[in-house]
Design an enzyme around this catalytic site. Sequence first.
Site, PDB file in Angstrom:
ATOM      1  N   THR A 324       0.826  -1.213   0.000  1.00 30.22           N
ATOM      2  CA  THR A 324       0.000   0.000   0.000  1.00 30.22           C
ATOM      3  C   THR A 324       0.858   1.260   0.000  1.00 30.22           C
ATOM      4  O   THR A 324       2.058   1.225   0.267  1.00 30.22           O
ATOM      5  CB  THR A 324      -0.928   0.061   1.234  1.00 30.22           C
ATOM      6  N   CYS A 325       0.191   2.392  -0.277  1.00 26.72           N
ATOM      7  CA  CYS A 325       0.895   3.677  -0.368  1.00 26.72           C
ATOM      8  C   CYS A 325       0.959   4.370   0.986  1.00 26.72           C
ATOM      9  O   CYS A 325       0.754   5.580   1.075  1.00 26.72           O
ATOM     10  CB  CYS A 325       0.193   4.573  -1.369  1.00 26.72           C
ATOM     11  N   ASP A 326       1.184   3.618   2.036  1.00 27.68           N
ATOM     12  CA  ASP A 326       1.362   4.218   3.357  1.00 27.68           C
ATOM     13  C   ASP A 326       2.721   3.772   3.869  1.00 27.68           C
ATOM     14  O   ASP A 326       3.028   2.576   3.851  1.00 27.68           O
ATOM     15  CB  ASP A 326       0.250   3.751   4.301  1.00 27.68           C
TER      16      ASP A 326
END
Length: 377
Positions: A324-326
Amino acid sequence: MTDRIRRFLADKQPETPCLVVDLDVVEFNYRRMRELLPQAKIFYAMKANPANEVLARLGKLGSNFDTASRGEIELCFAQGVGAERISFGNTIKKEKDIAWAHQNGVRLYAFDSEAELQKLARSAPGARVFCRVLVDCDGAEWPLSKKFGCAPDMARDLLKRANDMGLEAYGVSFHVGSQQTDLDQWDRALAQVSQMFYALAETGIDLKMVNLGGGFPARYRKDVAPVEAYCEAVQRALVRHFGNRMPEVIIEPGRSMVGDAGVLQSEVVLISRKSANDRKRWVYLDVGKFGGLAETMDESIKYRITTPYPAGGRSGPVVLAGPTCDSADILYEKTEYKMPLALKVGDKVEILSTGAYTTTYASVAFNGFAPLKTYCI
Ligand SMILES: *Cc1c(COP(=O)(O)O)cnc(C)c1O
């Protein structure tokens, strides 16, 4: 990994990421615990893995269930588990959910505060209540300290008042922390709890039950004592502190019932380095903190991971991360993990002992990634 899981993955080639749970292992774990602690009633802590098939198998075997919400109680009912086998064990409940559970026949409730006791008195009159006491969770890899339980003095006062409020002061519970590695923790807790039993008996209140919670382990990277040793330690502590005045005993295993029964298969999405001479490769999997591996928070739970390459081949250090983009979605950065140098994008890896605290710890669809799928076989 069991042969059944290996065969399932080979034959079905399911989309990854997915969790495969071998129900025979769950059954084996349940039966073994029954055998090793025959006087204890098992209340499976269903938050560890509430899959219908898991509940159905344990229900058929006669297990009781520790629940935390109306939703969990409804899952039990749907599998034909009667209210008499259910404990509403969360110390933080909405009063309308208490009233609903009471109307539906649930008799056993946890509390650790005066305000919760008052809710129970109003909305579940006559119910059996047990007070959770604080214990320090030293030695636990996933501590549950501080948030739950009250000091023994307060527990004693509240239990004394429970009877006057029209409830039945039934017992005391504690939880030594999840994935507890120090077998002496049950002895320490039971020393405290038995003192409460004796002190309350002197004021005419006879508690009937002690609830030892969970804490029994699954097999992650670090070696743990076998379940036999855990049960022996618990048994010894019970006899030492209660002797021939043994109360009813409840245990609430979650992790140890289902953890080792599950294998999470994942695919390598990307392997990269942050600079030309970066010592560590970054290996990005299609599962991460938001897809079911929440217990890698603070790198607490260190899973065993296997790759398609033979052990003992050339390997090097990696940082493991999710898709994910976290930037919080890193599994292991400080903990040393090594992976084969031959590892390539598209390879499948297996994350072992992932049957507990994974599927329902997955986000709904963060970044559009679907929640973790479970196959129970
Ligand atoms: C989570 C929980 C358990 C299960 O603990 P494990 O360490 O997974 O066995 C048991 N009892 C209560 C009250 C819990 O909240």
